[in-house]
Enzyme design. Structure first.
Site, PDB file in Angstrom:
ATOM      1  N   HIS A  72       0.840  -1.204   0.000  1.00 55.49           N
ATOM      2  CA  HIS A  72       0.000   0.000   0.000  1.00 55.49           C
ATOM      3  C   HIS A  72       0.874   1.252   0.000  1.00 55.49           C
ATOM      4  CE1 HIS A  72      -4.268  -1.409   1.292  1.00 55.49           C
ATOM      5  NE2 HIS A  72      -3.769  -2.128   0.318  1.00 55.49           N
ATOM      6  N   TYR A 201      -9.260   5.602   7.365  1.00 57.26           N
ATOM      7  CA  TYR A 201      -9.338   5.944   8.795  1.00 57.26           C
ATOM      8  C   TYR A 201     -10.323   7.113   8.908  1.00 57.26           C
ATOM      9  CZ  TYR A 201      -4.948   3.375   9.830  1.00 57.26           C
ATOM     10  OH  TYR A 201      -3.977   2.415  10.003  1.00 57.26           O
ATOM     11  N   PRO A 293      -4.087   0.481  18.916  1.00 57.90           N
ATOM     12  CA  PRO A 293      -3.837  -0.022  17.565  1.00 57.90           C
ATOM     13  C   PRO A 293      -3.917   1.023  16.453  1.00 57.90           C
ATOM     14  CG  PRO A 293      -6.000  -0.720  18.336  1.00 57.90           C
ATOM     15  CD  PRO A 293      -5.317  -0.079  19.497  1.00 57.90           C
ATOM     16  N   LYS A 297       1.043  -0.090  15.056  1.00 54.32           N
ATOM     17  CA  LYS A 297       2.454  -0.181  15.467  1.00 54.32           C
ATOM     18  C   LYS A 297       2.790  -1.390  16.350  1.00 54.32           C
ATOM     19  CE  LYS A 297       4.239   3.127  13.298  1.00 54.32           C
ATOM     20  NZ  LYS A 297       4.006   2.461  12.022  1.00 54.32           N
ATOM     21  N   TYR A 385       4.156   6.488  10.077  1.00 51.95           N
ATOM     22  CA  TYR A 385       3.272   5.382   9.695  1.00 51.95           C
ATOM     23  C   TYR A 385       4.053   4.281   8.968  1.00 51.95           C
ATOM     24  CZ  TYR A 385      -0.999   2.988   8.274  1.00 51.95           C
ATOM     25  OH  TYR A 385      -1.990   2.044   8.102  1.00 51.95           O
TER      26      TYR A 385
HETATM   27  P1  FAD Z   1       1.752 -11.856  21.607  1.00 51.21           P
HETATM   28  O1  FAD Z   1       1.250 -11.874  20.220  1.00 51.21           O
HETATM   29  O2  FAD Z   1       0.789 -11.495  22.688  1.00 51.21           O
HETATM   30  O3  FAD Z   1       2.351 -13.290  21.903  1.00 51.21           O
HETATM   31  C1  FAD Z   1       2.692 -13.707  23.198  1.00 51.21           C
HETATM   32  C2  FAD Z   1       2.751 -15.227  23.269  1.00 51.21           C
HETATM   33  O4  FAD Z   1       3.123 -15.587  24.602  1.00 51.21           O
HETATM   34  C3  FAD Z   1       1.409 -15.887  23.011  1.00 51.21           C
HETATM   35  O5  FAD Z   1       1.539 -16.926  22.077  1.00 51.21           O
HETATM   36  C4  FAD Z   1       0.971 -16.400  24.372  1.00 51.21           C
HETATM   37  O6  FAD Z   1       0.220 -17.616  24.287  1.00 51.21           O
HETATM   38  C5  FAD Z   1       2.292 -16.606  25.076  1.00 51.21           C
HETATM   39  N1  FAD Z   1       2.200 -16.499  26.533  1.00 51.21           N
HETATM   40  C6  FAD Z   1       1.525 -15.585  27.237  1.00 51.21           C
HETATM   41  N2  FAD Z   1       1.648 -15.794  28.548  1.00 51.21           N
HETATM   42  C7  FAD Z   1       2.434 -16.882  28.687  1.00 51.21           C
HETATM   43  C8  FAD Z   1       2.901 -17.614  29.803  1.00 51.21           C
HETATM   44  N3  FAD Z   1       2.584 -17.241  31.049  1.00 51.21           N
HETATM   45  N4  FAD Z   1       3.680 -18.681  29.597  1.00 51.21           N
HETATM   46  C9  FAD Z   1       3.998 -19.063  28.321  1.00 51.21           C
HETATM   47  N5  FAD Z   1       3.568 -18.414  27.214  1.00 51.21           N
HETATM   48  C10 FAD Z   1       2.789 -17.344  27.395  1.00 51.21           C
HETATM   49  N6  FAD Z   1      -1.382  -4.457  16.519  1.00 51.21           N
HETATM   50  C11 FAD Z   1      -1.458  -3.816  15.377  1.00 51.21           C
HETATM   51  O7  FAD Z   1      -0.415  -3.350  14.888  1.00 51.21           O
HETATM   52  N7  FAD Z   1      -2.669  -3.685  14.738  1.00 51.21           N
HETATM   53  C12 FAD Z   1      -3.833  -4.246  15.260  1.00 51.21           C
HETATM   54  O8  FAD Z   1      -4.894  -4.160  14.682  1.00 51.21           O
HETATM   55  C13 FAD Z   1      -3.780  -4.921  16.476  1.00 51.21           C
HETATM   56  N8  FAD Z   1      -4.900  -5.471  17.037  1.00 51.21           N
HETATM   57  C14 FAD Z   1      -4.780  -6.113  18.240  1.00 51.21           C
HETATM   58  C15 FAD Z   1      -5.927  -6.683  18.842  1.00 51.21           C
HETATM   59  C16 FAD Z   1      -5.833  -7.339  20.081  1.00 51.21           C
HETATM   60  C17 FAD Z   1      -7.069  -7.941  20.729  1.00 51.21           C
HETATM   61  C18 FAD Z   1      -4.581  -7.432  20.721  1.00 51.21           C
HETATM   62  C19 FAD Z   1      -4.471  -8.117  22.066  1.00 51.21           C
HETATM   63  C20 FAD Z   1      -3.458  -6.869  20.107  1.00 51.21           C
HETATM   64  C21 FAD Z   1      -3.545  -6.211  18.876  1.00 51.21           C
HETATM   65  N9  FAD Z   1      -2.427  -5.662  18.229  1.00 51.21           N
HETATM   66  C22 FAD Z   1      -2.519  -5.004  17.071  1.00 51.21           C
HETATM   67  C23 FAD Z   1      -1.126  -5.741  18.787  1.00 51.21           C
HETATM   68  C24 FAD Z   1      -0.318  -6.883  18.166  1.00 51.21           C
HETATM   69  O9  FAD Z   1      -1.164  -7.965  17.886  1.00 51.21           O
HETATM   70  C25 FAD Z   1       0.734  -7.220  19.175  1.00 51.21           C
HETATM   71  O10 FAD Z   1       1.549  -6.082  19.330  1.00 51.21           O
HETATM   72  C26 FAD Z   1       1.581  -8.429  18.783  1.00 51.21           C
HETATM   73  O11 FAD Z   1       0.804  -9.593  18.845  1.00 51.21           O
HETATM   74  C27 FAD Z   1       2.765  -8.543  19.736  1.00 51.21           C
HETATM   75  O12 FAD Z   1       3.411  -9.749  19.533  1.00 51.21           O
HETATM   76  P2  FAD Z   1       4.139 -10.480  20.727  1.00 51.21           P
HETATM   77  O13 FAD Z   1       4.707 -11.708  20.118  1.00 51.21           O
HETATM   78  O14 FAD Z   1       5.015  -9.542  21.437  1.00 51.21           O
HETATM   79  O15 FAD Z   1       2.974 -10.864  21.766  1.00 51.21           O
HETATM   80  C1  DHB Z   2      -5.365  -2.885  10.955  1.00 52.85           C
HETATM   81  C2  DHB Z   2      -5.259  -2.592  12.270  1.00 52.85           C
HETATM   82  C3  DHB Z   2      -4.827  -1.344  12.647  1.00 52.85           C
HETATM   83  O1  DHB Z   2      -4.717  -1.040  13.940  1.00 52.85           O
HETATM   84  C4  DHB Z   2      -4.511  -0.391  11.727  1.00 52.85           C
HETATM   85  O2  DHB Z   2      -4.115   0.837  12.123  1.00 52.85           O
HETATM   86  C5  DHB Z   2      -4.599  -0.695  10.403  1.00 52.85           C
HETATM   87  C6  DHB Z   2      -5.023  -1.956  10.016  1.00 52.85           C
HETATM   88  C7  DHB Z   2      -5.821  -4.224  10.539  1.00 52.85           C
HETATM   89  O3  DHB Z   2      -6.095  -5.064  11.404  1.00 52.85           O
HETATM   90  O4  DHB Z   2      -5.958  -4.457   9.338  1.00 52.85           O
END
Ligand code: FAD
Ligand code: DHB
Length: 390
Positions: A72, A201, A293, A297, A385
């Site tokens: 994009h 947005y 979100p 980021k 962004y």
């Molecule tokens: P996570 O993806 O949370 O992975 C952590 C892992 O650790 C998981 O697999 C979990 O099972 C494991 N874990 C947890 N606790 C334990 C434990 N005690 N023992 C062993 N394992 C454990 N970001 C965006 O940029 N855009 C979005 O639209 C967006 N939407 C989101 C919606 C939701 C509901 C959430 C919660 C987050 C969203 N995010 C979004 C943020 C993005 O998904 C996260 O920043 C990203 O997943 C971070 O990755 P991570 O691997 O650090 O953590």
């Molecule tokens: C999506 C999520 C976001 O938070 C964003 O800023 C843009 C796209 C997505 O899930 O596609």
């Protein structure tokens, strides 16, 4: 068992770190308390910065992303019934983002890890990082009723916001900074074509809305909702009606509705824990910080932490230098705070806050007008962004 690095968490940060380390010949084991299917079912993020795309390539896991992801070059800011395009490509000297879902990225990394034969333990109970204050740390867990321990040189806490790693650090060893926003995002996933070729947005008196996508046939949409809203009160029809009300007419007309196959509400929060290193325990990704979100980021910040941590481990094992390890927390946090600021700012200009004063409302309108009239302002938005350099 003994390995060099134990990674707690098999989300994007843990998997990416594991894959990079494995390719550099650094032995690692990933331990997660969830099942593989559960992890693969999390929908979450969808916009990848170029740095994240590069890391997926370095990890040897980028082939499907390049084939199926969608580049994009811009997105639309909609307010006052009109669209204003932010030309990411033009404003940043040719940089862009990639639309590719977190679910797909996670699957690619897991598949690659399996093919490489690197060990992962799923459904581990009571995972605990231990003795990281000294020189001989280990991670303890139980599986099928049997106690296990993995001795290692380092522990990477990649276990998300609710994980055990940050909670295992004494309260007085770190500071946390937090802001909770007075609303959430209600998101759906549906197999209908996107509203537009690019993301929209929208700032609307009824609240924020975002039209995103996963492919040319799959849409991901979000609307701002009050805290405490119940998912059961939101039929698909109610969601589609509310989304259309918040979009300019030419987008609203193009909304194709259909049954959702995922619907969830996420709270919005900014959170940072400092430092991100406790002797032989390192935090990366959501374990150390959360952003709302709005700026897309969260996942990208997890990737940039992994970049710094991977470099630090390579320096330690290949160059016999601890300089990267000693600098990890400060280097990661410098970039984290800039993304925390950007995500807070995007949230502030695009959402309707309860009990906003007339003054605050006017300031929000002036911010949006400034973005559309000043290329300096639009450039500041665009460079954040697409992602600040690592
Ligand atoms: P996570 O993806 O949370 O992975 C952590 C892992 O650790 C998981 O697999 C979990 O099972 C494991 N874990 C947890 N606790 C334990 C434990 N005690 N023992 C062993 N394992 C454990 N970001 C965006 O940029 N855009 C979005 O639209 C967006 N939407 C989101 C919606 C939701 C509901 C959430 C919660 C987050 C969203 N995010 C979004 C943020 C993005 O998904 C996260 O920043 C990203 O997943 C971070 O990755 P991570 O691997 O650090 O953590
Ligand atoms: C999506 C999520 C976001 O938070 C964003 O800023 C843009 C796209 C997505 O899930 O596609």
């Amino acid at each position: 068992m003994r390995t060099q690095v134990v990674i707690i968490g098999s989300g994007p940060s843990g998997l990416l770190l594991g894959q990079l380390l494995a390719r550099a010949g650094i032995a690692n084991v990933i331990v997660d308390h969830a099942s593989k299917d559960h992890i693969l079912g999390r929908v979450r993020a969808g916009v990848l910065e170029e740095g994240t795309v590069r890391l997926m390539d370095e990890a040897g896991s980028g082939a499907r992303m390049h084939a199926e992801g969608i580049a994009h070059d811009g997105f639309s800011l909609a307010f006052d019934g009109r669209d204003h395009r932010i030309d990411l490509f033009g404003l940043t000297g040719g940089r862009r983002v990639m639309i590719y879902g977190q679910m797909e990225l996670t699957r690619d990394l897991m598949d690659q890890r399996e093919r490489a034969g690197a060990p992962s333990v799923y459904e581990a109970e009571s995972v605990t990082p231990r003795d990281f204050e000294g020189d001989a740390p280990h991670v303890a867990y139980r599986k099928n009723g049997i106690a296990h321990r993995i001795d290692c040189d380092f522990i990477a806490g990649c276990d998300g916001f609710h994980g055990v790693s940050r909670r295992s650090v004494p309260q007085n060893a770190f500071r946390s900074f937090e802001k909770v926003y007075p609303f959430g995002w209600l998101g759906i996933l549906a197999d209908v074509p996107p509203v537009d070729d690019e993301l929209v947005y929208a700032n609307h008196p009824r609240g924020f809305a975002l039209c995103s996508m996963r492919s040319h046939t799959r849409s991901r949409h979000y609307i701002q909702c009050p805290l405490g809203e119940k998912i059961g009160d939101w039929s698909d029809q109610r969601f589609w009606d509310e989304l259309r009300r918040r979009l300019p007419a030419h987008h609203a007309e193009r909304v194709v509705t259909g049954p959702s196959f995922e619907k969830s509400i996420a709270p919005l929060r900014s959170f940072v824990a400092e430092p991100m290193r406790f002797n032989r325990l390192f935090l990366a990704g959501d374990a150390a910080h959360i952003v709302p979100p709005t700026g897309a980021k969260g996942l990208n910040l997890a990737a940039s932490d992994v970049h710094y941590l991977f470099e630090a481990f390579v320096e330690h094992y290949q160059d016999r230098s601890n300089a990267g390890i000693d600098a990890y927390s400060a280097r990661a946090l410098a970039r984290v705070w800039k993304a925390v600021r950007f995500s807070w700012w995007m949230t502030t200009i695009l959402h309707r806050f309860p009990e906003t004063s007339e003054f605050d409302q006017k300031i929000q309108e002036a911010e949006l007008a400034y973005l559309t009239h000043s290329s300096a302002a639009a450039t500041a938005l665009a460079e954040n962004y697409v992602g600040l350099p690592f």
